[in-house]
Design a protein around this motif. Structure first.
Motif, mmCIF file in Angstrom:
data_model
loop_
_atom_site.group_PDB
_atom_site.id
_atom_site.type_symbol
_atom_site.label_atom_id
_atom_site.label_comp_id
_atom_site.label_asym_id
_atom_site.label_seq_id
_atom_site.Cartn_x
_atom_site.Cartn_y
_atom_site.Cartn_z
ATOM 1 N N UNK A 55 0.799 -1.220 0.000
ATOM 2 C CA UNK A 55 0.000 0.000 0.000
ATOM 3 C C UNK A 55 0.833 1.272 0.000
ATOM 4 N N UNK A 56 2.074 1.177 -0.468
ATOM 5 C CA UNK A 56 2.974 2.346 -0.477
ATOM 6 C C UNK A 56 2.803 3.123 -1.783
ATOM 7 N N UNK A 57 1.571 3.538 -2.029
ATOM 8 C CA UNK A 57 1.242 4.157 -3.305
ATOM 9 C C UNK A 57 1.849 5.548 -3.443
ATOM 10 N N UNK A 58 1.967 6.286 -2.343
ATOM 11 C CA UNK A 58 2.552 7.622 -2.443
ATOM 12 C C UNK A 58 4.022 7.540 -2.829
ATOM 13 N N UNK A 59 4.718 6.529 -2.324
ATOM 14 C CA UNK A 59 6.113 6.314 -2.694
ATOM 15 C C UNK A 59 6.231 5.949 -4.171
ATOM 16 N N UNK A 60 5.330 5.078 -4.628
ATOM 17 C CA UNK A 60 5.334 4.696 -6.040
ATOM 18 C C UNK A 60 5.006 5.899 -6.930
ATOM 19 N N UNK A 61 4.066 6.723 -6.478
ATOM 20 C CA UNK A 61 3.680 7.899 -7.258
ATOM 21 C C UNK A 61 4.847 8.854 -7.423
ATOM 22 N N UNK A 62 5.586 9.073 -6.354
ATOM 23 C CA UNK A 62 6.734 9.971 -6.418
ATOM 24 C C UNK A 62 7.785 9.438 -7.384
ATOM 25 N N UNK A 63 7.978 8.124 -7.374
ATOM 26 C CA UNK A 63 8.964 7.506 -8.257
ATOM 27 C C UNK A 63 8.547 7.634 -9.718
ATOM 28 N N UNK A 64 7.296 7.301 -10.026
ATOM 29 C CA UNK A 64 6.833 7.389 -11.411
ATOM 30 C C UNK A 64 6.842 8.822 -11.919
ATOM 31 N N UNK A 65 6.460 9.768 -11.067
ATOM 32 C CA UNK A 65 6.467 11.170 -11.469
ATOM 33 C C UNK A 65 7.884 11.633 -11.797
#
Length: 229
Positions: A55-65
């Protein structure tokens, strides 16, 4: 032609299909030795999978961005995210760049609506089948979306992560997908969305009685058309 930035590696099996399909479409349309100008960032998918399941979606979002910004900075004139599931984070990518983001859900829905279908069956990861980010994008195009029941969703998801993402294509799993699609058709689905970029490795038009929409091919073709203008 315009350069396309691909965010791939989720999994590399399907990213390889993107590369092949984009270049085949450019070759077929333009002839000679033409191929697409592409920039590719390929993730270590195990890292992304751990983020998904924790559920570490914010971390994934920062990486993809950040990856999207790097691709734009390297000359990409559009961004293509080579995975259905991670379109959950499409808004984060879109807000991080100034170039167009070619959304897989929009491309797929437009193709379906052009064929006159309205009620669709959806296969994908558990995130794609159970959360709103993908289904709502399809509904915005006036599509009615059907998903398999709980047990079938679990099987579809398991086969994606434990087999297809590893390049394993097994006959028992193909038969399970055939049964799941048959049940969706019986429930009223007029067509089936193969809503995970790996699913096309195993099933296709001959595995169900209704038309299938391969999101990998549709997305790749849309990206190629953008590149060619």
């Amino acid at each position: 032609m315009q350069t396309i930035g691909l965010i791939g590696g989720m999994s590399w099996e399907s990213t390889a299909l993107y590369y092949k399909l984009i270049n085949e479409r450019v070759r077929d349309r333009m002839g000679k030795l033409h191929s697409a100008p592409l920039l590719i960032y390929s993730y270590d998918f195990e890292v992304i999978k751990q983020m998904q399941y924790a559920g570490r979606w914010s971390e994934a979002a920062a990486s993809l961005a950040e990856v999207a910004r790097r691709l734009e900075g390297a000359g990409a004139r559009a961004i293509v995210l080579c995975t259905n599931t991670m379109h959950k984070l499409a808004p984060d990518i879109i807000s991080s760049v100034t170039v167009p983001f070619i959304h897989l859900g929009d491309a797929t829905a437009q193709r379906i609506r052009a064929k006159g279908y309205r009620r669709v069956g959806l296969l994908g990861t558990k995130f794609t089948m159970e959360e709103d980010f993908y289904i709502d994008r399809l509904r915005a195009h006036d599509l009615d979306v059907l998903v398999p029941p709980t047990e079938a969703r679990a099987d579809v998801n398991r086969i994606i992560y434990e087999e297809l993402c590893l390049g394993i294509v097994a006959d028992p799993s193909r038969r399970r997908y055939q049964d799941v699609m048959a049940a969706l058709v019986a429930a009223g689905a007029e067509c089936i969305i193969l809503g995970c970029t790996e699913i096309t490795m195993m099933v296709g038009p001959d595995d169900t009685t209704v038309e299938t929409f391969d999101t990998t091919a549709i997305h790749a073709e849309t990206a190629a058309d953008f590149a060619m203008g």
